[in-house]
Design an enzyme around this catalytic site. Structure first.
Site, mmCIF file in Angstrom:
data_model
loop_
_atom_site.group_PDB
_atom_site.id
_atom_site.type_symbol
_atom_site.label_atom_id
_atom_site.label_comp_id
_atom_site.label_asym_id
_atom_site.label_seq_id
_atom_site.Cartn_x
_atom_site.Cartn_y
_atom_site.Cartn_z
ATOM 1 N N ASP A 70 -22.645 65.057 -49.295
ATOM 2 C CA ASP A 70 -21.543 65.240 -50.244
ATOM 3 C C ASP A 70 -20.555 66.206 -49.621
ATOM 4 O OD1 ASP A 70 -20.304 65.039 -52.970
ATOM 5 O OD2 ASP A 70 -20.707 67.191 -52.948
ATOM 6 N N GLU A 78 -19.672 59.418 -48.843
ATOM 7 C CA GLU A 78 -18.786 58.781 -49.805
ATOM 8 C C GLU A 78 -17.467 58.398 -49.157
ATOM 9 O OE1 GLU A 78 -17.591 59.609 -54.501
ATOM 10 O OE2 GLU A 78 -18.304 61.223 -53.193
ATOM 11 N N ASP A 128 -23.332 69.635 -56.355
ATOM 12 C CA ASP A 128 -23.195 69.055 -55.026
ATOM 13 C C ASP A 128 -24.510 68.489 -54.510
ATOM 14 O OD1 ASP A 128 -20.534 69.830 -55.056
ATOM 15 O OD2 ASP A 128 -20.965 71.784 -54.165
#
Length: 413
Positions: free
Chosen positions: A191, A275, A356
């Site tokens: 992340d 991501e 997170d």
């Protein structure tokens, strides 16, 4: 696969003048060829062949008084400039037709002598590696190279670059075989953020070094010093070089750090999932400076390139995945979470999550499910994979649906 190896070079003052002359001639040939092609297309929509174009802007131009100085530089560099123009047109047409992925590429534009970055390319006929370690460039001479590592193969071409700070570099293109590393079991989800550069699904935290922020005071002083110099003066040129060197130091430090972090992640994990962030959109917000300073796009590109070289996987999950709102224990999608909320409690199972760390675990699970459900893989996550699946596709789904189907506990797309 083809790799680039970049090295610093130290040309003599005479060689710097020869390089400047070659930069200028290659730029003029590129602009002349672009003018001829634009004129022909505007007249009758025709396209001039590469051979005819080279004869017009190089061979015949040398015989004229206005372009006689083209004979003073290597013809190989001039021909490479025409090949660069053909590549620019090819990229444009493939972009508008959909064959080229990524952002839309525009038509080639004219080059300016005021550009801070100048470059030229030599093919095999235009350079030679000497036994004493020097690089011989056609009509320039033997240039000293700062060799930091040996070349793994014979280079097919070399590009000479002069950056905004006045430094010279050479970039060799070599063809090497992939160095497949032994397979390991560990996989990790990442992340990316600004408070911390990355939070891994195994609990590790990578701090954000903030190279630009730490150098802001020095950059501000250099910029103020430049603004006080008279335009066109030698002192202004010196101040511009000092400012460019300060920016180059920040960029070099960031690039070196990203290389080390990406290499460590690829070597320690068989698969890395992250991501698909909209970096271009975030760069237009009030967080633009911090987003550019983090270098998320460069980090992702380095991961993908090194994964292809070392036989690893890099999976990119959809940017619409609600990773910050999904519980990594029961997979219940909770309500919206503002950025100031760093910990939250799941309304389904009552688990307390770090924002997170939970997001990285969700990204890991979604990436693994994406790989298992890709073409060539089984539909059920509990079934064994009969054969190696094709490499992960970058964000093929616009929406990810999470469920608790299957006994393995891994969410299914």
């Amino acid at each position: 696969m083809h790799l680039r190896y970049s090295f610093r070079i130290e040309p003599t003052p005479g060689q710097c003048m020869a390089l400047a002359r070659t930069f200028g001639c290659a730029r003029v040939v590129f602009n002349d060829a672009l003018t001829v092609r634009k004129t022909a297309y505007a007249a009758d929509g025709s396209r001039i062949a590469a051979g005819v174009l080279a004869r017009t802007v190089i061979t015949e131009a040398k015989r004229t008084e206005a372009r006689a100085w083209l004979a003073e530089v290597s013809v190989d560099a001039l021909q490479s400039s025409l090949r660069d123009l053909d590549t620019a047109y090819k990229n444009f047409f493939e972009s508008i037709s959909g064959k080229r992925r990524g952002r839309r590429v525009g038509l080639p534009t004219f080059k300016s002598r005021k550009d801070n970055r100048q470059s030229l390319r030599f093919s095999k006929n235009g350079f030679r590696l000497r036994g004493n370690g020097k690089l011989n460039l056609a009509k320039i001479g033997d240039v000293r190279v700062r060799w930091s590592r040996p070349l793994p193969a014979v280079p097919s071409s070399v590009t000479v670059v002069k950056d905004a700070a006045g430094r010279y570099f050479v970039s060799f293109v070599v063809e090497v075989e992939p160095q497949v590393l032994p397979e390991i079991e560990s996989e990790v989800g990442i992340d990316l953020g600004l408070a911390h550069f990355a939070v891994l699904s195994d609990g590790r935290i990578v701090d954000n070094p903030r190279f630009l922020r730490r150098a802001e005071r020095k950059l501000r002083k250099a910029q103020q010093n430049l603004s006080r110099k008279e335009k066109g003066s030698k002192n202004r040129a010196k101040a511009r070089i000092r400012l460019a060197k300060a920016h180059a130091k920040v960029a070099d430090t960031r690039r070196d750090w990203l290389h080390k972090e990406s290499t460590r992640l690829i070597r320690e994990n068989q698969a890395v999932y992250l991501e698909d962030l909209a970096v271009a959109g975030l760069a237009r917000t009030r967080m633009a400076k911090s987003v550019h300073d983090a270098g998320w796009g460069t980090f992702r590109r380095m991961l993908e390139e090194k994964a292809a070289r070392y036989g690893r996987r890099v999976g990119v999950v959809s940017r619409w995945l609600p990773s910050s709102r999904t519980c990594s224990v029961c997979w219940v999608v909770d309500g919206p979470k503002p950025l100031h909320v760093r910990t939250w409690t799941c309304s389904g199972c009552g688990a307390v999550h770090d924002r997170d760390l939970n997001a990285s675990c969700v990204i890991l699970a979604a990436g693994q499910a994406e790989r298992r459900n890709a073409c060539g893989g089984p539909v059920s996550p509990g079934a064994a994979i009969p054969s190696p699946a094709r490499p992960d596709e970058a964000g093929t789904h616009s929406k990810v649906l999470l469920s608790t189907a299957g006994q393995s506990g891994i969410p299914v797309l």
